[in-house]
Design a protein around this motif. Structure first.
Motif, PDB file in Angstrom:
ATOM      1  N   LEU A 110       0.829  -1.195   0.000  1.00  6.28           N
ATOM      2  CA  LEU A 110       0.000   0.000   0.000  1.00  6.28           C
ATOM      3  C   LEU A 110       0.872   1.256   0.000  1.00  6.28           C
ATOM      4  CD1 LEU A 110      -3.000   0.676   0.116  1.00  6.28           C
ATOM      5  CD2 LEU A 110      -2.777   0.923   2.578  1.00  6.28           C
ATOM      6  N   GLY A 111       1.891   1.231   0.843  1.00 11.01           N
ATOM      7  CA  GLY A 111       2.804   2.367   0.898  1.00 11.01           C
ATOM      8  C   GLY A 111       3.450   2.612  -0.447  1.00 11.01           C
ATOM      9  N   ALA A 112       3.913   1.543  -1.094  1.00 13.42           N
ATOM     10  CA  ALA A 112       4.580   1.673  -2.382  1.00 13.42           C
ATOM     11  C   ALA A 112       3.621   2.218  -3.432  1.00 13.42           C
ATOM     12  CB  ALA A 112       5.123   0.321  -2.823  1.00 13.42           C
ATOM     13  N   LEU A 113       2.400   1.714  -3.395  1.00 14.33           N
ATOM     14  CA  LEU A 113       1.383   2.170  -4.344  1.00 14.33           C
ATOM     15  C   LEU A 113       1.140   3.668  -4.175  1.00 14.33           C
ATOM     16  CD1 LEU A 113       0.673  -0.204  -5.931  1.00 14.33           C
ATOM     17  CD2 LEU A 113      -1.342  -0.596  -4.530  1.00 14.33           C
ATOM     18  N   LEU A 114       1.001   4.083  -2.931  1.00 14.08           N
ATOM     19  CA  LEU A 114       0.728   5.480  -2.647  1.00 14.08           C
ATOM     20  C   LEU A 114       1.895   6.360  -3.100  1.00 14.08           C
ATOM     21  CD1 LEU A 114      -1.156   7.558  -1.364  1.00 14.08           C
ATOM     22  CD2 LEU A 114      -0.032   7.144   0.818  1.00 14.08           C
ATOM     23  N   ILE A 115       3.088   5.944  -2.739  1.00 12.54           N
ATOM     24  CA  ILE A 115       4.278   6.721  -3.108  1.00 12.54           C
ATOM     25  C   ILE A 115       4.408   6.800  -4.618  1.00 12.54           C
ATOM     26  CG2 ILE A 115       6.796   6.606  -3.125  1.00 12.54           C
ATOM     27  CD1 ILE A 115       6.586   5.699  -0.161  1.00 12.54           C
TER      28      ILE A 115
END
Lengths: 155, 155
Positions: free
Chosen positions: A28-33
């Motif tokens: 999720l973090g990677a997607l957001l970033i």
DNA sequence: GACCCTAAACCGTCCGGTTGGTACAGTAAA
DNA sequence: TTTACTGTACCAACCGGACGGTTTAGGGTC
């Protein structure tokens, strides 16, 4: 937004997905970033020259069309992140940076700069959640109105 | 946002909660509608007189302070609804109504009306998700700027 | 052999929803 | 005025499924 669904969507097996992202949080973090970086790069492309208000103009240009988000994807990422405490912090950081650039380094009157930011973010978030997006015509007129204010300011 | 957490927050058992709301969807829907109605009523209170731009002024006044949401609560409701397909439709309906009133029934130039709406929604959503909210001073200046434009328009 | 996967079985936990029961307030016939 | 019944508001305990994550066994490619 389950791991399995994301894996299928990405044309990967669940195992393969977890090979790259150890946990759902990490994914999720990677997607957001990634989403934020994409927007940041696009803004950079749209920033023409370095006269006062160049970045503000790019900020508005970015939301002129409603196509700036694969509806559903960005929405899901954003909403999921909002529910996980602290997971939204990359977004906060990015918006803080944009705000700083607009208000302090774009050569505009701070209120006008903030106006551009809030109009840009407003349209983006309205589109993101589908909260009665204005028509293309209305949107265009609004953006032209604000661009006009930037011009007055820039003189 | 689990049923148990909501129940504890409300000082009720999970069973008691589900006595009033047959499902989580129903609970979420009621919560969202309640939040929207609260905002709508507050807007009504803030709408003074019926000269052109009265509602637009209320719309901006509403977001002048950042206190318009019990942070975390409204955020959770909104984000949860955004993840459940179709669950956001009461919000869409409400925003559509506000937009219509602003643009078509508030006696303003449509672009200026839309400006007020997008600035209002922008500030609201920025606050809701904590995306680098402007300082009180910046916020005040921005709102004054837009209010000034409404006045020019109203003449 | 290191890297990048697929496929599939499996486990534990979390959570939405169900169930059976309790407490109490009203009400109305006996 | 006791008794019996009804409806409302709740609770504790449980169930079952979904889902995050692990593991194992393997395959293709550089």
């Amino acid at each position: 937004m389950t791991l399995e669904r994301v894996a299928i969507e990405a044309g990967v097996s669940k195992g393969g997905l977890l090979y790259h992202f150890a946990s759902k949080q990490e994914l999720l973090g990677a997607l957001l970033i990634d989403t934020l970086q994409g927007a940041d790069e696009r803004l950079e492309e749209l920033t023409l020259g370095d006269e006062p208000g160049a970045f503000a103009r790019a900020y508005l240009e970015y939301v002129r069309t409603g196509e700036h988000n694969d509806r559903g994807v960005a929405t899901g990422i954003f909403a999921s992140a909002a529910l996980d405490e602290g997971e939204l912090s990359p977004a906060r950081a990015q918006f803080t940076q944009w705000q700083d650039r607009l208000v302090n380094h774009d050569g505009l009157d701070p209120s006008v700069a903030l106006l551009a930011r809030v109009v840009g973010d407003g349209l983006w978030l309205i589109d993101l959640f589908g909260l009665a997006s204005p028509s293309d015509q209305q949107r265009d007129d609004l953006i032209e109105l604000v661009l006009g204010m930037l011009d007055q300011e820039g003189v």
